[in-house]
Structure formats: structure tokens, C-alpha cells
Motif scaffolding. Structure first.
Motif, PDB file in Angstrom:
ATOM      1  N   ILE A  12       0.995  -1.213  -0.078  1.00  0.00           N
ATOM      2  CA  ILE A  12      -0.053  -0.074   0.054  1.00  0.00           C
ATOM      3  C   ILE A  12       0.944   1.270   0.231  1.00  0.00           C
ATOM      4  O   ILE A  12       0.663   2.399  -0.809  1.00  0.00           O
ATOM      5  CB  ILE A  12      -0.742   0.028   1.109  1.00  0.00           C
ATOM      6  CG1 ILE A  12      -2.065  -1.150   1.039  1.00  0.00           C
ATOM      7  CG2 ILE A  12      -1.897   1.338   1.310  1.00  0.00           C
ATOM      8  CD1 ILE A  12      -2.724  -1.283   2.424  1.00  0.00           C
ATOM      9  N   THR A  13       1.888   1.234   0.787  1.00  0.00           N
ATOM     10  CA  THR A  13       2.795   2.378   0.858  1.00  0.00           C
ATOM     11  C   THR A  13       3.714   2.745  -0.582  1.00  0.00           C
ATOM     12  O   THR A  13       3.649   3.529  -1.055  1.00  0.00           O
ATOM     13  CB  THR A  13       3.584   2.111   2.069  1.00  0.00           C
ATOM     14  OG1 THR A  13       3.268   2.331   3.305  1.00  0.00           O
ATOM     15  CG2 THR A  13       4.661   3.289   2.091  1.00  0.00           C
ATOM     16  N   SER A  14       4.099   1.480  -1.174  1.00  0.00           N
ATOM     17  CA  SER A  14       4.553   1.552  -2.427  1.00  0.00           C
ATOM     18  C   SER A  14       3.766   2.141  -3.388  1.00  0.00           C
ATOM     19  O   SER A  14       4.092   3.010  -4.324  1.00  0.00           O
ATOM     20  CB  SER A  14       5.093   0.154  -2.860  1.00  0.00           C
ATOM     21  OG  SER A  14       6.052  -0.321  -1.971  1.00  0.00           O
ATOM     22  N   VAL A  18       4.383   5.372  -5.842  1.00  0.00           N
ATOM     23  CA  VAL A  18       4.330   5.128  -7.211  1.00  0.00           C
ATOM     24  C   VAL A  18       3.413   6.179  -7.970  1.00  0.00           C
ATOM     25  O   VAL A  18       3.625   6.931  -8.813  1.00  0.00           O
ATOM     26  CB  VAL A  18       4.062   3.695  -7.656  1.00  0.00           C
ATOM     27  CG1 VAL A  18       3.370   3.526  -9.265  1.00  0.00           C
ATOM     28  CG2 VAL A  18       5.008   2.992  -7.203  1.00  0.00           C
ATOM     29  N   ILE A  19       2.060   6.053  -7.360  1.00  0.00           N
ATOM     30  CA  ILE A  19       1.151   7.105  -7.797  1.00  0.00           C
ATOM     31  C   ILE A  19       1.592   8.590  -7.730  1.00  0.00           C
ATOM     32  O   ILE A  19       1.767   9.323  -8.727  1.00  0.00           O
ATOM     33  CB  ILE A  19      -0.282   7.222  -6.962  1.00  0.00           C
ATOM     34  CG1 ILE A  19      -0.995   5.900  -7.148  1.00  0.00           C
ATOM     35  CG2 ILE A  19      -1.340   8.490  -7.364  1.00  0.00           C
ATOM     36  CD1 ILE A  19      -2.089   5.616  -6.490  1.00  0.00           C
ATOM     37  N   LYS A 107      -2.233   7.418   3.450  1.00  0.00           N
ATOM     38  CA  LYS A 107      -1.356   7.592   2.463  1.00  0.00           C
ATOM     39  C   LYS A 107      -1.851   7.359   1.116  1.00  0.00           C
ATOM     40  O   LYS A 107      -1.642   8.156   0.182  1.00  0.00           O
ATOM     41  CB  LYS A 107      -0.046   6.797   2.598  1.00  0.00           C
ATOM     42  CG  LYS A 107       0.906   7.409   3.814  1.00  0.00           C
ATOM     43  CD  LYS A 107       2.232   6.649   3.763  1.00  0.00           C
ATOM     44  CE  LYS A 107       2.236   5.557   4.618  1.00  0.00           C
ATOM     45  NZ  LYS A 107       3.411   4.952   4.831  1.00  0.00           N
ATOM     46  N   LEU A 108      -2.587   6.365   1.059  1.00  0.00           N
ATOM     47  CA  LEU A 108      -2.834   5.730  -0.322  1.00  0.00           C
ATOM     48  C   LEU A 108      -4.269   6.889  -0.870  1.00  0.00           C
ATOM     49  O   LEU A 108      -4.270   7.241  -1.840  1.00  0.00           O
ATOM     50  CB  LEU A 108      -3.474   4.456  -0.208  1.00  0.00           C
ATOM     51  CG  LEU A 108      -4.008   4.017  -1.737  1.00  0.00           C
ATOM     52  CD1 LEU A 108      -3.142   3.907  -2.756  1.00  0.00           C
ATOM     53  CD2 LEU A 108      -4.630   2.224  -1.342  1.00  0.00           C
ATOM     54  N   ALA A 109      -4.962   7.408   0.300  1.00  0.00           N
ATOM     55  CA  ALA A 109      -5.981   7.886  -0.185  1.00  0.00           C
ATOM     56  C   ALA A 109      -5.465   9.505  -0.807  1.00  0.00           C
ATOM     57  O   ALA A 109      -6.032   9.846  -1.352  1.00  0.00           O
ATOM     58  CB  ALA A 109      -7.106   8.051   1.161  1.00  0.00           C
ATOM     59  N   PHE A 110      -4.775  10.039   0.156  1.00  0.00           N
ATOM     60  CA  PHE A 110      -4.128  11.305  -0.120  1.00  0.00           C
ATOM     61  C   PHE A 110      -3.401  11.427  -1.502  1.00  0.00           C
ATOM     62  O   PHE A 110      -3.636  12.233  -2.290  1.00  0.00           O
ATOM     63  CB  PHE A 110      -3.455  11.963   0.881  1.00  0.00           C
ATOM     64  CG  PHE A 110      -4.193  12.693   2.048  1.00  0.00           C
ATOM     65  CD1 PHE A 110      -4.178  14.036   2.100  1.00  0.00           C
ATOM     66  CD2 PHE A 110      -4.901  12.001   3.102  1.00  0.00           C
ATOM     67  CE1 PHE A 110      -4.941  14.719   3.145  1.00  0.00           C
ATOM     68  CE2 PHE A 110      -5.578  12.614   3.908  1.00  0.00           C
ATOM     69  CZ  PHE A 110      -5.665  13.937   3.913  1.00  0.00           C
ATOM     70  N   SER A 111      -2.549  10.282  -1.612  1.00  0.00           N
ATOM     71  CA  SER A 111      -1.713  10.235  -2.810  1.00  0.00           C
ATOM     72  C   SER A 111      -2.542   9.849  -4.103  1.00  0.00           C
ATOM     73  O   SER A 111      -2.408  10.906  -4.863  1.00  0.00           O
ATOM     74  CB  SER A 111      -0.677   9.032  -2.670  1.00  0.00           C
ATOM     75  OG  SER A 111       0.050   9.096  -3.941  1.00  0.00           O
ATOM     76  N   PHE A 112      -3.931   9.203  -4.026  1.00  0.00           N
ATOM     77  CA  PHE A 112      -4.469   8.854  -5.015  1.00  0.00           C
ATOM     78  C   PHE A 112      -5.265  10.493  -5.360  1.00  0.00           C
ATOM     79  O   PHE A 112      -5.410  10.526  -6.719  1.00  0.00           O
ATOM     80  CB  PHE A 112      -5.303   7.644  -4.836  1.00  0.00           C
ATOM     81  CG  PHE A 112      -6.720   7.671  -5.904  1.00  0.00           C
ATOM     82  CD1 PHE A 112      -6.459   7.267  -7.109  1.00  0.00           C
ATOM     83  CD2 PHE A 112      -8.094   8.165  -5.486  1.00  0.00           C
ATOM     84  CE1 PHE A 112      -7.427   7.062  -7.928  1.00  0.00           C
ATOM     85  CE2 PHE A 112      -8.909   8.060  -6.322  1.00  0.00           C
ATOM     86  CZ  PHE A 112      -8.772   7.520  -7.613  1.00  0.00           C
ATOM     87  N   PHE A 113      -5.725  10.881  -4.536  1.00  0.00           N
ATOM     88  CA  PHE A 113      -6.673  12.041  -4.504  1.00  0.00           C
ATOM     89  C   PHE A 113      -5.869  13.366  -5.037  1.00  0.00           C
ATOM     90  O   PHE A 113      -6.022  13.928  -6.262  1.00  0.00           O
ATOM     91  CB  PHE A 113      -7.372  12.524  -3.352  1.00  0.00           C
ATOM     92  CG  PHE A 113      -8.165  13.709  -3.849  1.00  0.00           C
ATOM     93  CD1 PHE A 113      -9.427  13.752  -4.500  1.00  0.00           C
ATOM     94  CD2 PHE A 113      -8.052  14.913  -3.119  1.00  0.00           C
ATOM     95  CE1 PHE A 113     -10.116  15.120  -4.976  1.00  0.00           C
ATOM     96  CE2 PHE A 113      -8.749  16.074  -3.308  1.00  0.00           C
ATOM     97  CZ  PHE A 113      -9.534  16.061  -4.151  1.00  0.00           C
ATOM     98  N   PHE A 114      -4.804  13.609  -4.469  1.00  0.00           N
ATOM     99  CA  PHE A 114      -3.890  14.738  -4.802  1.00  0.00           C
ATOM    100  C   PHE A 114      -3.020  14.657  -5.888  1.00  0.00           C
ATOM    101  O   PHE A 114      -2.919  15.420  -7.004  1.00  0.00           O
ATOM    102  CB  PHE A 114      -3.245  15.435  -3.422  1.00  0.00           C
ATOM    103  CG  PHE A 114      -4.157  16.162  -2.628  1.00  0.00           C
ATOM    104  CD1 PHE A 114      -4.789  17.215  -2.899  1.00  0.00           C
ATOM    105  CD2 PHE A 114      -4.532  15.592  -1.592  1.00  0.00           C
ATOM    106  CE1 PHE A 114      -5.369  17.900  -1.923  1.00  0.00           C
ATOM    107  CE2 PHE A 114      -5.458  16.044  -0.666  1.00  0.00           C
ATOM    108  CZ  PHE A 114      -5.910  17.359  -0.750  1.00  0.00           C
TER     109      PHE A 114
END
Length: 163
Positions: A12-14, A18-19, A107-114
């Protein structure tokens, strides 16, 4: 942390990183083709409400990387901070693991959204689908809710009174 949970956390962190990195590389590649003045922020209806210099495309990346770094620091600190609960060592470890998984999901939610959604809308100069932020907020609240339930169950099962 069990091997499966550790692999899930790392995965999940990776994916989060990557995103962020792929989206940032995308911006660097198309930078020269962006107009000097672009829409960079969205109103509640998903339309742009702020138009500014294309340098402001850094905003969603700044938010994403700050979240990634902050959550990573919290994950490291969560291994060292005393919880102050009367709980077995196993229960303590399980609550810390649950907290780290919560951070991974954030981390996943914020990275995906922003880095993903917001940056893509700015790059393409398209309105933001307002259902996406709502869905992400619901996922974050659900994740917090699951974390609280899991923590209460772990605390109840591993308290000195239950032995």
C-alpha cells in the motif's frame, strides 16, 4: 507485525509513492506544453475557482508529499511511543499494527486524490468530479471506524481482566 500484514503495508505504501512519482514525472514531461495561466483549485461544484501561474500545479503534489512523509514519520514513531494501556505485549503490537495500516490507507487516499485525481484535472484543465472527494472522505471515515473497532476488540481481548 505478521508477514502478510507487513507485505500489505509495504504494498500500500509503495502504491502511494508510485502514484505520486508517476504523476510528478508526467507533469515534468508535459510542463512546456501547459499554458502559463491554468486553473489550479476547484470550487465545491468541481469547476475551477482559482486561475494562476502554472507553477501552482505544485500544490497537489505538495499536499500529497507532506501527507506521505507525515504518515511515514507517525508510523515510525508509533513503534516507539508508549500507549499507556494495561494490555498484553501481543495486544500492544496488534494495536500498533492496526494504526500503521490506518496510516498506510491515509497515504494511499491522499496520494490517489491529490497526485492522481486533482493533478490530472489540473493537467487536463477539466472539472473535478465532486463524487470522488466524497467517496475518498467516506473511505477515510470507514477506515478510522474500522481502526477504532479493531482497537477496542484488541484491547478487550488483551486486557489483564480478560486473562
Amino acid at each position: 507485525m505478521s508477514k502478510v500484514i507487513k507485505i500489505l503495508y509495504i504494498t500500500i505504501t509503495s502504491i502511494s509513492w508510485v502514484i505520486f512519482i508517476v504523476s510528478l514525472i508526467r507533469v515534468i514531461i508535459i510542463w512546456d506544453s501547459l499554458p502559463d495561466k491554468i486553473g489550479v483549485h476547484f470550487a465545491s461544484n468541481g469547476e475551477f475557482d482559482v486561475f494562476d501561474n502554472k507553477n501552482y500545479i505544485a500544490y497537489p503534489y505538495f499536499i500529497a508529499v507532506m501527507n506521505l512523509v507525515f504518515c511515514e514519520i507517525l508510523a515510525i514513531l508509533s513503534k516507539k511511543i508508549k500507549l499507556g494501556m494495561k494490555i498484553s505485549e501481543k495486544g500492544d503490537s496488534q494495536i500498533r499494527t492496526a494504526f500503521q495500516m490506518l496510516l498506510a490507507m491515509l497515504k494511499l487516499a491522499f496520494s490517489f486524490f491529490f497526485s492522481g485525481v486533482w493533478a490530472d484535472c489540473v493537467i487536463r484543465q477539466r472539472p473535478l468530479n465532486t463524487n470522488i472527494p466524497v467517496a475518498i472522505v467516506l473511505i477515510i471515515f470507514f477506515t478510522f471506524f474500522v481502526f477504532i473497532i479493531v482497537s477496542v476488540v484488541i484491547k478487550t481481548k488483551n486486557s489483564p481482566e480478560s486473562s
